[in-house]
Write a protein that holds these residues in place. Structure first.
Motif, PDB file in Angstrom:
ATOM      1  N   GLN A 171     -20.173  26.453  20.536  1.00 54.61           N
ATOM      2  CA  GLN A 171     -21.239  25.777  20.798  1.00 54.61           C
ATOM      3  C   GLN A 171     -20.893  24.307  20.632  1.00 54.61           C
ATOM      4  OE1 GLN A 171     -24.591  26.961  18.361  1.00 54.61           O
ATOM      5  NE2 GLN A 171     -25.978  25.783  19.382  1.00 54.61           N
ATOM      6  N   LEU A 172     -20.119  23.848  19.704  1.00 58.64           N
ATOM      7  CA  LEU A 172     -19.672  22.294  19.470  1.00 58.64           C
ATOM      8  C   LEU A 172     -18.786  21.777  20.686  1.00 58.64           C
ATOM      9  CD1 LEU A 172     -20.392  19.965  17.351  1.00 58.64           C
ATOM     10  CD2 LEU A 172     -18.073  20.771  16.683  1.00 58.64           C
ATOM     11  N   THR A 173     -17.870  22.635  20.893  1.00 54.23           N
ATOM     12  CA  THR A 173     -17.025  22.201  21.834  1.00 54.23           C
ATOM     13  C   THR A 173     -16.771  22.678  23.311  1.00 54.23           C
ATOM     14  OG1 THR A 173     -15.541  24.138  21.271  1.00 54.23           O
ATOM     15  CG2 THR A 173     -15.134  22.281  19.683  1.00 54.23           C
ATOM     16  N   GLY A 174     -17.735  23.791  23.487  1.00 54.65           N
ATOM     17  CA  GLY A 174     -17.671  24.306  24.727  1.00 54.65           C
ATOM     18  C   GLY A 174     -16.417  25.054  25.160  1.00 54.65           C
ATOM     19  N   VAL A 175     -15.750  25.328  23.957  1.00 56.37           N
ATOM     20  CA  VAL A 175     -14.518  25.968  24.352  1.00 56.37           C
ATOM     21  C   VAL A 175     -14.812  27.543  23.728  1.00 56.37           C
ATOM     22  CG1 VAL A 175     -12.001  26.412  23.761  1.00 56.37           C
ATOM     23  CG2 VAL A 175     -13.169  24.150  24.103  1.00 56.37           C
ATOM     24  N   THR A 176     -14.846  28.575  24.574  1.00 53.47           N
ATOM     25  CA  THR A 176     -15.084  30.031  24.036  1.00 53.47           C
ATOM     26  C   THR A 176     -14.140  31.006  23.855  1.00 53.47           C
ATOM     27  OG1 THR A 176     -15.367  30.800  26.368  1.00 53.47           O
ATOM     28  CG2 THR A 176     -17.331  29.697  25.315  1.00 53.47           C
ATOM     29  N   ASN A 177     -14.390  31.886  23.111  1.00 51.72           N
ATOM     30  CA  ASN A 177     -13.164  32.922  22.950  1.00 51.72           C
ATOM     31  C   ASN A 177     -12.531  33.323  24.446  1.00 51.72           C
ATOM     32  OD1 ASN A 177     -12.670  33.163  20.225  1.00 51.72           O
ATOM     33  ND2 ASN A 177     -15.026  33.578  20.235  1.00 51.72           N
ATOM     34  N   GLU A 178     -13.492  33.508  25.383  1.00 49.74           N
ATOM     35  CA  GLU A 178     -13.095  34.112  26.509  1.00 49.74           C
ATOM     36  C   GLU A 178     -12.283  33.084  27.315  1.00 49.74           C
ATOM     37  OE1 GLU A 178     -16.536  34.384  29.296  1.00 49.74           O
ATOM     38  OE2 GLU A 178     -16.755  36.465  28.446  1.00 49.74           O
ATOM     39  N   MET A 179     -12.680  31.656  27.437  1.00 51.93           N
ATOM     40  CA  MET A 179     -11.724  30.693  28.041  1.00 51.93           C
ATOM     41  C   MET A 179     -10.410  30.745  27.503  1.00 51.93           C
ATOM     42  SD  MET A 179     -14.167  27.256  27.942  1.00 51.93           S
ATOM     43  CE  MET A 179     -15.721  27.217  28.777  1.00 51.93           C
ATOM     44  N   VAL A 180     -10.256  30.801  26.097  1.00 47.59           N
ATOM     45  CA  VAL A 180      -8.950  30.688  25.670  1.00 47.59           C
ATOM     46  C   VAL A 180      -7.754  32.095  25.908  1.00 47.59           C
ATOM     47  CG1 VAL A 180      -9.423  28.942  24.041  1.00 47.59           C
ATOM     48  CG2 VAL A 180      -9.358  31.007  23.307  1.00 47.59           C
TER      49      VAL A 180
END
Ligand SMILES: Nc1ncnc2c1ncn2[C@@H]1O[C@H](COP(=O)(O)OP(=O)(O)OP(=O)(O)O)[C@@H](O)[C@H]1O
Length: 921
Positions: A58-67
């Motif tokens: 939520q904080l970074t906008g970087v999700t598990n899916e993205m990485v």
């Protein structure tokens, strides 16, 4: 550092803050700077080989899916090492990013980065001394670094790069002397941050600002000497409507009620009648312009305007906003001086001494550096410019001005002393803007600064007498006094005797030795007294250490014979020790006629100790009245400081001083009180003066409250006084969430206590509602000033505030449409001031609930309501979460706090969704 250096400004997003506990990098961002330009920004995500927690997503906008499909760190490590090779590594909090990255590089089998690293947080603290906060987001808000999506590594890196460029530009303008000192002070900063100053110092053709001069090894801003001008306004006050219209054009609307107020005030100022004027007008009706404009036309060298308001932020609001607009429209110029208590100003002599001292830690170096930069830009030396509300480091106490002005006047420091300069400026200004505390103190001071002849205007005047009471009060803490003795005599004692008093005569040494043993004895006695007090008053040290406050009046009869005896013994010893110290000081001055730098420091130290000892002496003398059973003084035992090291204090209130102050005030020739609530004022006039000398005018409101406002009270509220705190707080959280959900307007939520505010904040902060709405809370998200600025700027935001948020803040138009009052603002019966006022009025044979508690709650509610409507086009709803407003025996009275035309309605939970309709009508 070479001028051709390439800066790599890095930001990392990670799964958490600790690489030692297995946290990993999820995003790498880097902006490059060369030749004063951002040349390139790169950003990529990294697979951390572990789950990213939802709050980090939520904080970074970087999700598990993205990485999932991003490269592992070991795959990008060579690229990172190559990118950063031979650059200077820069980050906002470099400790974190540099160490994290190096750890990951090592884990991946690569070498640590062999480059220098510098930190922009420390540099910002130093080079941007007047900012109120130093997070990247805070700096972006005030400096516009182009950051739109915080906690995205690429965006953060780029914003930090723009910040670095601004820091370079700012540093370049500094005087050579300041830069060289900053470089020396930077030696113990983390990593190679000191190289930054070296980089600036070796720059060719720096754009150094020449507007400064050197004095005793520091650079100060060149200031204009204020000449006593032959100021005379030959312009006449604009009596006619057409004249006023012409004056207001492009700046102010013509508001008939306001113009009437102006004329009344002008007539009063030029009349020869001996009376004071009370102008009660609704909040937001524009009182400031109404009193300032006529007063400025009448101000003269002999009769300046002395404008007092109740808080320091309001002092600044008056000068920086209202008076600036008037400067633009008035056909003449006028000088303004802000006057505050002496301790607001910096003591240059102390700064110079601190610089000359060798040893200091990192915090002190940063603070000193920040101060030196600020000294090249300040006109006032007012530490409020750089110290935000949360600044508690002892350094800031040390550099405050405390010396009596007679001690400065004959020294080399006099010419540049900021406090003396502010006094001087005040003696020449047409408008002196001060605060009630200063006025209350000054009016009875032998050393008074404010002229007695002039046009006195008290804004927010309903607070004035509270300050008269407060400055008639002193506080003595046994615990703090013990510390003082310990640090200044016992700890330093043997060193002074051995090192400093070596060339001294025998007598000085004997005095000092006696002083040390007296101090030890005083500490022992003080321990005992504290013990007896604690027992007599039955309070629990554990409660106190947890910050629970305790305030209780002390009657002489309550003290045991033993406590009284100890107090008497303590008094004798206190006096003896104080006299001994005075003798020592005189003796030391005699034997140090030729001072070198070191002994000068020693003498200064003794002086400072003397000053603090004198303060303790005075407050102890006040306390001593308890034993002497002096009439007119009241004593409280108080643990309200919420500080562990200040376990309890004895507060002494001297009513005769309060009365003397009032009588002095009543002697003033021209005095105007302005406020939205002046109910209590006449009472003082009846008591201390003749009633006829106060003329009260109630100005009508320019607003249509029937159309512009509405009060809503939920139907199913819990009775606030009959439920446990926890249930009450849960109820508040429930309604606040419902209100936030049902309207997109900005919402100000007013509390009566900080602890309720904090508990409610904890209950609501994680609600998904606040994923899309900014939520700010007093005490959690920065200074009041900053909170208000952000609240004004960010649409749909929600602000939780207490105390000073109830009044004074100007939130026109869309910036405030919904006001939530969580509880009727009755003062706590525990509050010392409340007790003093209640007892005082009760002794006047009045019922204190109806003469003190209720009128004061009304005053405050009136002020709170006044935040809503600041303009004839504004619309606002006040939601009251306390139904005593309608269901109590005093409901008729408390309802007078709001305009009678304002509709009051009950609202069922299911109807909250219709709140917005009011704004669309
Ligand atoms: N004639 C005018 N035309 C336009 N704006 C005005 C005018 N007079 C005042 N204002 C604005 O209205 C707002 C309220 O004015 P001001 O702060 O003087 O109110 P006040 O009566 O002192 O209220 P409070 O008691 O809440 O402090 C301010 O934003 C001020 O700039």
């Amino acid at each position: 550092m070479k001028q051709s250096v390439r800066f790599a400004v890095v930001d990392l997003e990670t799964t958490g803050s600790s690489y030692k506990q297995g946290d990993r990098i999820i995003q790498f961002g880097c902006s490059f700077i060369q030749n004063n330009k951002v040349t390139e920004t790169i950003e990529f995500k990294i697979n951390p080989e572990r789950r990213i927690a939802p709050e980090i997503e939520q904080l970074t906008g970087v999700t598990n899916e993205m990485v999932e499909k991003s490269p592992y760190f070991s795959e990008v490590a060579p690229l990172i090492a190559q990118l950063l090779d031979s650059c200077v590594f820069v980050a906002h909090n470099v400790d974190f990013d540099f160490n994290f990255l190096n750890f990951e590089l090592e884990q991946a089998g690569y070498e640590k980065l062999q480059v220098s690293a510098i930190d922009t947080v420390i540099l910002s603290r130093i080079l941007l001394p007047q900012e109120s906060a130093y997070s990247l987001q805070a700096l972006n808000e005030s400096m516009d670094l182009g950051l739109t999506k915080a906690h995205d590594a690429g965006e953060d890196a780029q914003a930090t790069a723009y910040l670095l460029l601004k820091l370079i530009n700012k540093a370049e303008t500094l005087p050579q002397l300041t830069l060289s000192t900053l470089y020396q002070l930077a030696q113990n900063y983390p990593f190679q941050t000191d190289n930054f100053f070296d980089f600036i110092l070796t720059k060719q053709n720096r754009a150094e600002n020449k507007n400064h001069f050197y004095f005793e090894g520091i650079a100060l801003k060149e200031s204009k000497i204020i000449e006593s001008s032959n100021y005379r306004v030959d312009k006449q006050y604009p009596q006619e409507l057409s004249d006023k219209k012409a004056l207001f054009e492009n700046y102010y609307e013509v508001r008939p009620h306001q113009l009437e107020m102006m004329d009344v005030i002008h007539d009063y100022l030029i009349s020869s009648k001996e009376e004071h004027l009370a102008m009660e007008a609704p909040s937001g009706s524009g009182k400031t312009l109404a009193y300032l404009l006529p007063a400025l036309y009448e101000a003269s060298e002999q009769h300046p305007v002395i404008l007092s308001t109740y808080s320091i932020p309001l002092q600044h609001q008056l000068v920086e906003e209202d008076i600036q607009t008037l400067k633009k429209i008035l056909p003449f110029d006028f000088s303004i001086a802000i006057l505050k208590g002496q301790s607001h100003y910096v003591d240059l002599e102390v700064v110079v001494h601190l610089l000359r001292q060798g040893e200091r830690d990192q915090t002190e170096s940063v603070n000193l550096s920040k101060l030196l930069v600020w000294l090249t830009e300040t006109n006032t030396g007012d530490l409020d410019e750089i110290i935000n509300e949360n600044h508690t480091h002892p350094f800031w106490k040390k550099v405050r001005s405390t010396k009596h002005h007679s001690m400065i006047s004959s020294t080399i420091w006099a010419e540049h002393d900021f406090f003396l300069r502010s006094r001087q400026a005040a003696s020449k200004a047409r408008v002196i803007v001060t605060n009630h505390a200063f006025l209350a103190h000054d009016i009875l001071s032998e050393d008074s600064i404010l002229p007695k002849e002039g046009y006195f205007i008290c804004d927010e005047a309903h607070h004035l007498f509270d300050y008269f009471q407060q400055v008639s009060t002193s506080e003595f803490s046994f615990y703090a006094f013990q510390n003082f003795l310990d640090q200044n005599f016992i700890e330093k004692g043997s060193f002074f005797i051995r090192e400093q008093l070596e060339p001294a005569n025998m007598r000085t040494k004997v005095y000092y030795q006696q002083l040390v043993s007296n101090s030890e004895y005083l500490i022992e006695e003080s321990e005992k007294i504290q013990h007896f007090f604690t027992k007599s008053f039955n309070f629990n040290i554990e409660d106190i250490s947890q910050g629970r406050s305790f305030q209780k009046e002390i009657q002489l009869e309550q003290l045991t014979l033993r406590t009284k005896r100890y107090l008497q013994g303590f008094s004798h010893l206190f006096l003896e020790t104080f006299e001994l110290f005075q003798l020592l000081l005189e003796e030391v001055l005699l034997i140090y006629p030729e001072l070198n730098d070191e002994s000068q420091l020693f003498i200064d130290d003794l002086y400072e100790t003397y000053q603090r000892f004198t303060d303790y002496y005075h407050s102890y003398q006040d306390l001593n009245q308890l034993i002497l059973n002096q009439k007119g003084s009241k004593h409280w035992i108080s643990t309200s400081n919420h500080r562990l090291n200040d376990q309890f204090s004895i507060v002494t209130y001297q009513h005769d001083l309060f009365e003397k102050r009032i009588r002095e005030l009543f002697k003033l020739d021209k005095l105007i009180y302005c406020s939205a609530a002046l109910e209590g004022l006449e009472k003082y006039y009846q008591l201390y003066h003749q009633e006829s000398t106060l003329r009260k005018i109630i100005a009508p409101s320019p607003f249509n409250y029937r159309k512009q406002t509405k009060i809503l009270i939920p139907e199913d509220l819990l009775p606030v006084n009959a439920v446990p705190n926890k249930d009450y707080e849960e109820m508040l959280a429930h309604y606040i969430k419902m209100i936030v959900e049902s309207t997109s307007q900005s919402i100000l939520i007013l509390f009566n206590s900080i602890s309720t505010l904090e508990n409610v904040y904890s209950l609501i902060k994680s609600d998904p509602l606040f994923d899309r709405r900014a939520l700010f809370a007093q005490g959690i998200h920065g200074t009041r000033h900053r909170l208000i600025r952000r609240f004004r700027k960010i649409d749909q935001s929600v602000l939780l505030g207490s105390h000073s948020f109830w009044e004074g803040i100007d939130l026109p138009g869309q910036s405030l449409s919904i006001l939530v009052v969580t509880r009727l603002p009755f003062e706590s019966p525990q509050d010392i001031w409340h007790q003093i006022r209640s007892q005082y009025f009760t002794s006047q044979k009045d019922n204190s609930f109806y003469t003190v508690s209720l009128p004061r709650a009304k005053e405050k509610l009136k002020q709170g309501f006044g935040r809503l409507i600041r303009h004839p086009d504004d619309k606002g709803i006040m939601i009251l979460l306390d139904d005593r407003f309608v269901y109590s025996k005093y409901s008729d009275e408390i309802q007078k706090a709001v305009p009678s035309e304002t509709p009051i309605e009950f609202i069922a939970d299911e109807d909250f969704s219709k709140i917005n309709d009011f704004f669309n009508d």
